[in-house]
Design a protein around this motif. Structure first.
Motif, mmCIF file in Angstrom:
data_model
loop_
_atom_site.group_PDB
_atom_site.id
_atom_site.type_symbol
_atom_site.label_atom_id
_atom_site.label_comp_id
_atom_site.label_asym_id
_atom_site.label_seq_id
_atom_site.Cartn_x
_atom_site.Cartn_y
_atom_site.Cartn_z
ATOM 1 N N TRP A 31 0.692 -1.257 -0.100
ATOM 2 C CA TRP A 31 -0.062 0.273 0.075
ATOM 3 C C TRP A 31 0.802 1.298 -0.013
ATOM 4 O O TRP A 31 0.636 2.198 -0.725
ATOM 5 C CB TRP A 31 -1.101 -0.113 1.165
ATOM 6 C CG TRP A 31 -1.683 1.399 1.599
ATOM 7 C CD1 TRP A 31 -1.279 2.185 2.476
ATOM 8 C CD2 TRP A 31 -2.809 1.496 1.041
ATOM 9 N NE1 TRP A 31 -2.113 3.315 2.452
ATOM 10 C CE2 TRP A 31 -3.325 2.786 1.661
ATOM 11 C CE3 TRP A 31 -3.859 1.173 0.118
ATOM 12 C CZ2 TRP A 31 -4.330 3.591 1.395
ATOM 13 C CZ3 TRP A 31 -4.939 1.835 -0.218
ATOM 14 C CH2 TRP A 31 -5.274 3.165 0.498
ATOM 15 N N GLY A 32 1.872 1.343 0.968
ATOM 16 C CA GLY A 32 2.683 2.489 0.950
ATOM 17 C C GLY A 32 3.332 2.876 -0.138
ATOM 18 O O GLY A 32 3.468 4.109 -0.616
ATOM 19 N N GLU A 33 3.845 1.947 -1.143
ATOM 20 C CA GLU A 33 4.545 2.345 -2.303
ATOM 21 C C GLU A 33 3.634 2.889 -3.283
ATOM 22 O O GLU A 33 3.813 3.801 -3.768
ATOM 23 C CB GLU A 33 5.237 1.032 -2.779
ATOM 24 C CG GLU A 33 6.479 0.512 -2.342
ATOM 25 C CD GLU A 33 6.919 -0.588 -2.987
ATOM 26 O OE1 GLU A 33 6.948 -1.685 -2.439
ATOM 27 O OE2 GLU A 33 7.454 -0.448 -4.080
ATOM 28 N N TRP A 34 2.584 2.029 -3.512
ATOM 29 C CA TRP A 34 1.709 2.538 -4.622
ATOM 30 C C TRP A 34 0.920 3.813 -4.332
ATOM 31 O O TRP A 34 0.883 4.687 -5.252
ATOM 32 C CB TRP A 34 0.873 1.500 -5.317
ATOM 33 C CG TRP A 34 0.045 0.920 -4.505
ATOM 34 C CD1 TRP A 34 0.025 -0.408 -3.761
ATOM 35 C CD2 TRP A 34 -1.381 1.138 -4.538
ATOM 36 N NE1 TRP A 34 -1.323 -0.734 -3.371
ATOM 37 C CE2 TRP A 34 -2.132 0.208 -3.603
ATOM 38 C CE3 TRP A 34 -2.259 2.184 -4.888
ATOM 39 C CZ2 TRP A 34 -3.568 0.379 -3.458
ATOM 40 C CZ3 TRP A 34 -3.773 2.537 -4.505
ATOM 41 C CH2 TRP A 34 -4.175 1.460 -3.785
ATOM 42 N N VAL A 35 0.606 3.827 -3.024
ATOM 43 C CA VAL A 35 -0.215 5.130 -2.821
ATOM 44 C C VAL A 35 1.062 6.444 -2.809
ATOM 45 O O VAL A 35 0.278 7.472 -3.356
ATOM 46 C CB VAL A 35 -0.685 5.022 -1.407
ATOM 47 C CG1 VAL A 35 -1.168 6.323 -0.845
ATOM 48 C CG2 VAL A 35 -1.923 4.217 -1.385
ATOM 49 N N THR A 36 1.968 6.195 -2.479
ATOM 50 C CA THR A 36 2.891 7.348 -2.566
ATOM 51 C C THR A 36 2.859 7.655 -4.163
ATOM 52 O O THR A 36 3.217 8.888 -4.337
ATOM 53 C CB THR A 36 4.071 6.919 -2.013
ATOM 54 O OG1 THR A 36 4.211 6.238 -0.709
ATOM 55 C CG2 THR A 36 5.284 8.131 -2.126
ATOM 56 N N ALA A 37 3.391 6.664 -4.906
ATOM 57 C CA ALA A 37 3.519 6.955 -6.567
ATOM 58 C C ALA A 37 2.093 7.746 -6.617
ATOM 59 O O ALA A 37 2.165 8.672 -7.569
ATOM 60 C CB ALA A 37 3.732 5.719 -7.111
ATOM 61 N N LEU A 38 1.039 7.154 -6.470
ATOM 62 C CA LEU A 38 -0.110 7.619 -7.000
ATOM 63 C C LEU A 38 -0.328 9.224 -6.699
ATOM 64 O O LEU A 38 -0.791 9.695 -7.458
ATOM 65 C CB LEU A 38 -1.365 6.877 -6.318
ATOM 66 C CG LEU A 38 -2.815 7.184 -6.656
ATOM 67 C CD1 LEU A 38 -3.061 7.132 -8.039
ATOM 68 C CD2 LEU A 38 -3.736 6.570 -5.871
#
Lengths: 296, 278, 438
Positions: C395-402
C-alpha cells in the motif's frame, strides 16, 4: 628508538584507527555487499547486480532524485561561493562596524537545520509569507507571486534560495581571512601598472584565493549533494517529487520502505559520483589553482 | 584592493547595510511571528511589530512538549561528545603530528579522504551494527564514535595546529623525563587553546543541531533531542504557527548565545581551519 | 585497626540479619511473576496519549499482577520505529498498528496468533463485532489483531456559517437523501467570499488527497483496484468524473483553498474561514477543544449517482510474537477493546471514532450527545455502509506514487483529471506488477 617512537605513535592514533575500521571501512565493505542483496530487516537474499540494474534502468524516481540534486548543487554551490566571496570583499574594505556586519552575516549559518526549515516554511508561505509580501511591496501582484513550495517549478529555486541564507558563515570567514592574507604589495604593483579594479580582482585576488576557493568548492559540492533535512521537514520530497533529493530518496528506501539493499546501492552510486567528480576536479585544478611558493 | 575613495566607501556601506538587513529579515520575521497572538499571525497585510505582544507563546511552546527533557538530553549528548572529541581527537592529532611511523602518511591521507566520504555509504551497516548490539534507542550510537577520535575534520585541524608548535618544546620536556602523555597534556594542549576552543565550539554546535542521528537511533520520547522535539512539534502543532516559531527560537537561541560569548574564538578557529596547511 | 574491623563486622551482621528477617516476613508474595511487565505502544498527540495513559492506569489498578507501561512515539516516525523494533526484537508486547501497514507486517510473522486466546476466553464473542471490524484483524483465517479506533472519513461543517448564508443543514438533507456532491458544490459557492482586494477570505470546502477522498470515487461508480489487487482502475470514467469534480471545485469554481506546504494555512477549519472539510472521525475531539467561535457538526459523505459509501478502516491492536506474558497481554488487549472502554472512547465522553462492537453502537452512551458533534447517526452510517480500502501489503509504495502524480491535479499544473489519472494508473500498475523489495 625510532621503532619505539613508531609504536607509541601508533598507539596514539589507535583510537582513530579502531574507529576507522569499525565505523568506516567495515561498514563501507558491508554496504557494498548489502548493495548486491535484497534485505528488509527480515530476510536477506543475494541478487547480484539487480539493485543497480533496476535503479539505473527501471526506477524513474532515481533519475528524478539525481536530477533534482544536480540542479540544486549546480546553482547553490557557485552562487554560494560567489556570495561568500562578495561579502568577504565588502567586509575587507576596512569599513567601520566591520564586526557588527560580520556578526549579522554570520548568524544565519548558526541556525540549526530543523529550526531553519520551519522558519523558511513560513517565510516561503505563498499566501502570507515574508517573501511574497516583500515581492508584493516591490510591486508584484498577488497572482504573479510564485507559489514556491506548492509549485513544482519554484520548489528547487526556493531550496537554493534557502541555502544562500547561510553564505555569510564559515566559508565567508575563510575567504575573509584569505583576503587579508594577500599581500598589499601585489595590489600596489598593479595600481602602478594602471590595472582596473576588475583586472585586480581577476588577476590577483582570484588566483591568490584559488586554493581556498578550490577547497570550498570540493567540500561545498560534497556537502550540498547530501541535502536532506530541509526537504524532509518542509516538503517530504514534493510537490510531485520536485524536491525529492538523492539522500531523501535514499533515506526513504532505507528507513521507510526498508529496501536496504537498494538504499546501499544508491549510497555507492553517490560515492562513485562524488569520487569521480573530486578526481576530475583535482586533475583540473592544476590549471587554475595557484599555490604560493612559500607554503607548508 | 583597499580603495579609500569616499564613493567606494559609501557604496560599500550601502551594500553591507542592505545585505545585512536582507539576511536579518527571516530572523526578525520569525521573532515577530513568535510574539503574535493566533488571530494576528495570518493578518494580511502583516504587522511587523506584533500588537498585542504574546510572550506567553514561549511558555506555551515549552510546555506543549517536554522541552526540558529534550534540552537536557541534547545537552548531555553534546557535552559528552565534545569532551570525548577534544580528548581523543587531540590524542590522535598528537600521534600524527609528532611521531614518525610506517604508513603514517598513508593513514593521514586515509583520514583526509574520510572527510569526503558521504555519510550515507556507512549509514546503514552502522545502524545494523548498533541493532546487533541491542543499542538502538540508547544514546550510545550518538556518543561512542566521538571516543574514537571523532570527526576527521577536527583531527585535521588539531594536527595542523600541533605542527605549527615548535618541536623543541617537546624535546626539552623529553630531556626532562616527561612521558609522551605528559607532553600532550601539559605542553601541547594548553598551547593549542585556540584550536581546542574552535573544535569545542564546532562539535558542540554540530551535536546541538544533529537531526538524522537522533531520528534514526532514538525511539523513546524520553530520549528525544531538541531537533526531534521540534519535528514532533511540527507533527502535532503545525496549526499553532506562533508557537511553532517560538519553539524554533528556543532551538536557535543557545547557538546564538554561544556565538556571542565565544565570537573571538569562533572566528579564529574558522580562519585556522581554512588556512591551515593549504 | 582490629577494633574497627570488629565494629564493621558487627554492623554487617546486624544488617544481614535484618535483611533475612525482612525477607521472611515479606516472603509470602510469590517470587516469580510479581508483576508481569508489559509495554504498550500507541501513537497520538499529547492529549490522545493522555487518554491512553488513563486507560493504562485504570487497567493497572484493576490488575495488580500486571504492570503496563505506555510507550509513546510521535506519529510521523511511528511506523518506522515499529518496524525497526519488530525487526530488532525489541518490540513492545502490545502494539497498535495502523491498518495501512497491517497486511504487510502480519505476513512477516511478527505478531502473535490470537485465535486460541480468543477461543479460550469466555468473554470474547465474535458475533459481538461488526463483521468488517473483525475481518480486518484476520490473516489466513486466523485472528491476529483486535480493532481499535475504527472509523471513516466524514464531513465536518460550520453550522453558524452555513445558516448565516441561508443554506439548509446538510445533515437534514442527508437524512432525506438529498445531500449530493452537486448540492455540496452549490453550498461551497455560497459560502466562499472574496474580500475587497480580490483574494478570498473565506472558502466553502476543503478537498483532500487520496485515500481521504476515496468516497467520491465510489459515489461516481469508480473503483480503486480490481478484485485481485493486480490492476489499478482509477482511470475509469467514474473516477475521472469524480476527481475532475474535485479539481474543478478548486480551479474552476475557486471554492476550495489551494494546498499549502507544510499544512500552514489560514483556512483551517478551526479558524472559521472554512465552511466544510472532510476528515477522519478522530478529528472530532480536537475540534471540540479548538473550535470556540462557531457551532459545528458532522455529516456523512455526500451521495453521488452510485450512492454515498464512506470509508471504513480501523487500526489493529496486536501482540508481539515473542511476548513473554501472552495471557496477561491478552487480558490487557481485552480491556482496551472491551465494551466499557469503547463506550468511553467512542461515546459522548471522547468521540474518538466508531466502536467495533454492535452493542456499543446502539447504546445510549454512544448515541446520545451532549456536546458537538450531535449527529451521531453519521457515525453509525459509516459502520453500516462503510467500505474498505484495498489495502495491500505494498500500500505505502503505490499510494505514494499515486499521490505524487495526483499532486499535478491538485496543484493545478494539469487540470485534466483524465490525463493525470491515466498517467497515475500506469505508474501504479508498474508497482503492482513488479517484484517486491526492489
Amino acid at each position: 628508538m625510532a621503532a619505539r617512537e613508531g609504536l607509541i605513535g601508533t598507539l596514539f592514533i589507535a583510537p582513530w584507527l579502531i574507529g576507522f575500521l569499525v565505523f568506516s571501512l567495515g561498514p563501507m565493505l558491508a554496504s557494498l555487499y548489502l548493495s548486491f542483496c535484497k534485505y528488509d530487516l527480515h530476510a536477506m537474499q543475494w541478487v547480484g547486480a539487480e539493485n543497480y540494474r533496476r535503479l539505473l534502468t527501471t526506477d524513474p524516481l532515481f533519475w528524478r532524485a539525481l536530477q533534482n540534486t544536480i540542479i540544486y548543487v549546480a546553482f547553490s554551490v557557485p552562487l554560494g561561493l560567489a556570495g561568500s566571496l562578495a561579502i568577504a570583499i565588502l567586509l575587507n574594505q576596512n569599513v567601520r562596524g566591520q564586526r557588527f556586519f560580520r556578526t549579522l552575516f554570520y548568524l544565519p549559518s548558526l541556525v540549526p537545520a530543523v529550526a531553519s526549515s520551519l522558519l523558511w516554511l513560513w517565510v516561503l508561505n505563498s499566501e502570507n509569507g515574508l517573501l511574497n509580501h516583500c515581492l508584493m511591496v516591490l510591486g508584484l501582484s498577488h497572482r504573479a507571486c510564485p507559489r514556491w513550495l506548492e509549485d513544482p517549478v519554484w520548489t528547487l529555486p526556493a531550496f537554493v534560495l534557502m541555502s544562500l541564507w547561510g553564505v555569510g558563515g564559515a566559508r565567508m570567514i575563510i575567504f575573509l581571512a584569505g583576503l587579508q592574507g594577500i599581500s598589499e604589495s601585489y595590489y600596489e604593483a598593479a595600481y602602478i601598472d594602471g590595472a582596473s579594479p576588475w583586472q585586480k580582482f581577476c588577476y590577483i585576488t582570484i588566483p591568490m584565493l584559488s586554493p581556498t576557493i578550490f577547497f570550498n568548492l570540493i567540500l561545498g559540492i560534497i556537502g550540498s549533494f547530501q541535502v536532506f533535512t530541509s526537504a524532509y521537514i518542509m516538503t517530504s520530497g514534493g510537490p510531485g517529487n520536485a524536491s525529492l533529493f538523492y539522500v531523501l530518496y535514499l533515506f526513504r528506501n532505507a528507513f521507510e520502505y526498508f529496501k536496504l539493499g537498494k538504499a546501499s546501492a544508491m549510497a555507492w552510486i553517490l560515492f562513485a559520483i562524488l569520487l569521480g567528480f573530486t578526481v576530475v576536479q583535482f586533475k583540473h585544478a592544476k590549471r587554475w589553482v595557484h599555490y604560493e611558493a612559500a607554503h607548508d | 584592493m583597499i580603495d579609500r575613495s569616499p564613493a567606494t566607501r559609501g557604496v560599500t556601506y550601502a551594500l553591507l547595510s542592505l545585505g545585512s538587513m536582507v539576511f536579518a529579515l527571516p530572523f526578525l520575521w520569525t521573532v515577530s511571528t513568535a510574539l503574535k497572538t493566533p488571530e494576528n499571525v495570518f493578518r494580511s497585510p502583516p504587522q511587523l511589530i506584533p500588537h498585542p505582544i504574546a510572550w506567553s507563546n514561549f511558555a506555551k511552546a515549552w510546555t506543549a512538549l517536554p522541552f526540558t527533557t529534550y534540552v537536557s538530553n541534547t545537552l548531555f549528548i553534546a557535552v559528552t561528545v565534545t569532551i570525548a572529541q577534544v580528548l581523543t581527537g587531540s590524542l590522535v592529532a598528537y600521534g600524527f603530528a609528532r611521531f614518525r611511523f610506517r604508513a603514517r602518511n598513508l593513514l593521514f591521507y586515509l583520514l583526509l579522504s574520510t572527510m569526503m566520504l558521504p555519510a550515507q555509504v556507512t549509514m546503514i551497516p552502522v545502524f545494523l551494527i548498533w541493532r546487533q548490539a541491542h543499542l538502538i534507542d540508547t544514546f550510545y550510537p550518538l556518543i561512542l564514535p566521538a571516543f574514537f577520535g571523532g570527526s576527521a575534520f577536527n583531527i585535521f585541524l588539531l594536527r595542523q595546529f600541533f605542527l605549527s608548535l615548535p618541536k623543541e618544546l617537546d624535546e626539552a620536556a623529553l630531556v626532562d623525563g616527561a612521558s609522551y602523555l605528559r607532553i600532550w597534556w601539559s605542553i601541547l594542549l594548553p598551547l593549542a587553546r585556540p584550536a581546542i576552543v574552535a573544535v569545542t565550539l564546532f562539535t558542540f554546535l554540530a551535536h546541538w543541531d544533529d537531526f538524522m542521528g537522533p531520528l534514526i537511533y532514538l525511539n523513546s520520547p524520553e530520549k528525544y533531542t531538541v531537533s526531534i522535539g521540534l519535528r514532533m512539534f511540527q507533527d502535532s502543532f503545525s496549526t499553532n504557527l506562533e508557537q511553532m516559531m517560538a519553539a524554533a527560537l528556543i532551538h536557535i537561541l543557545p547557538t546564538i548565545l554561544l556565538f556571542f560569548l565565544a565570537q573571538r574564538y569562533f572566528i579564529r578557529g574558522i580562519a585556522l581551519s581554512g588556512i591551515g596547511g593549504r | 585497626m582490629r577494633s574497627d574491623l570488629k565494629l564493621v563486622l558487627k554492623r554487617r551482621d546486624f544488617v544481614l540479619g535484618g535483611l533475612a528477617a525482612a525477607s521472611l516476613v515479606s516472603g509470602c508474595a510469590p517470587r516469580s511473576g510479581r508483576a508481569a511487565e508489559l509495554r504498550y505502544m500507541a501513537w497520538g498527540n499529547p492529549e490522545q496519549l493522555g487518554v491512553e495513559q488513563q486507560l493504562v492506569d485504570e487497567f493497572n489498578r484493576q490488575n495488580p499482577d500486571v504492570h503496563v507501561r505506555l510507550f509513546r512515539v510521535p506519529q510521523s516516525a511511528y511506523l518506522n520505529k515499529a518496524i525497526i523494533m519488530l525487526a530488532s526484537r525489541t518490540a513492545p508486547d502490545v502494539i497498535r498498528i495502523d491498518h495501512y501497514s497491517f497486511p504487510d507486517l502480519v505476513r512477516k510473522e511478527y505478531f502473535h496468533d490470537l485465535t486460541d486466546l480468543a477461543r479460550n476466553d469466555p468473554d470474547f464473542h465474535e458475533t459481538d463485532f461488526f463483521p468488517q471490524a473483525l475481518e480486518e484483524g484476520k490473516y489466513n483465517g486466523r485472528l491476529f489483531g483486535l480493532n481499535v479506533l475504527l472509523g471513516g472519513v466524514m464531513m465536518y461543517y460550520n453550522k453558524t456559517l452555513m445558516s448565516s448564508v441561508g443554506l439548509d443543514d446538510p445533515f437534514d438533507l442527508w437524512k432525506q437523501g438529498r445531500w449530493t456532491w452537486r448540492r455540496l458544490r452549490e453550498s461551497a459557492i455560497a459560502m466562499t467570499r472574496r474580500a475587497s482586494y480580490g483574494r478570498p477570505d473565506r472558502y466553502g470546502v476543503q478537498i483532500q488527497t487520496f485515500p481521504h477522498n476515496a468516497s467520491i470515487l465510489w459515489a461516481y461508480g469508480g473503483e480503486i483496484l480490481d478484485r485481485d489487487f493486480r490492476r489499478c482502475l482509477m482511470d475509469s470514467p467514474g473516477c475521472v468524473q469524480a476527481y475532475q469534480f474535485l479539481a474543478d471545485l478548486r480551479w474552476n469554481d475557486h471554492v476550495a483553498p489551494a494546498p499549502s506546504a507544510g499544512a500552514i494555512s489560514p483556512f483551517a477549519f478551526e479558524s472559521g474561514k472554512l465552511g466544510m472539510t472532510f476528515d477522519w472521525m478522530g478529528m472530532a475531539p480536537r475540534y471540540r477543544k479548538s473550535v470556540r467561535s462557531f457551532d459545528w457538526d458532522i455529516c456523512p459523505v455526500p451521495f453521488g449517482p452510485f450512492g454515498g459509501a464512506s470509508i471504513l478502516k480501523g487500526n489493529q491492536l496486536v501482540m508481539y510474537r515473542e511476548c513473554e506474558h501472552p495471557e496477561e497481554a491478552w487480558r490487557f488487549m481485552q480491556f482496551m477493546t472491551g465494551a466499557k472502554t469503547e463506550k468511553w472512547l467512542y461515546g459522548d465522553a471522547l468521540r474518538r471514532g466508531d466502536p467495533a462492537r454492535k452493542s456499543v453502537a446502539v447504546s445510549p452512551e454512544f448515541l446520545n450527545a451532549r456536546h458537538a458533534p450531535f449527529n451521531t447517526p453519521a457515525y453509525v452510517s459509516a459502520l453500516e455502509n462503510g467500505r474498505a480500502l484495498p489495502i495491500t501489503p505494498r500500500w505505502g509504495e503505490w499510494v505514494t506514487a499515486l499521490n505524487a502524480e495526483l499532486d499535478e491535479l491538485w496543484s493545478g499544473r494539469d487540470r485534466s483529471a483524465a490525463a493525470v489519472l491515466s498517467r497515475a494508473v500506469r505508474k501504479v500498475d508498474v508497482i503492482l506488477a513488479s517484484d517486491e523489495g526492489f
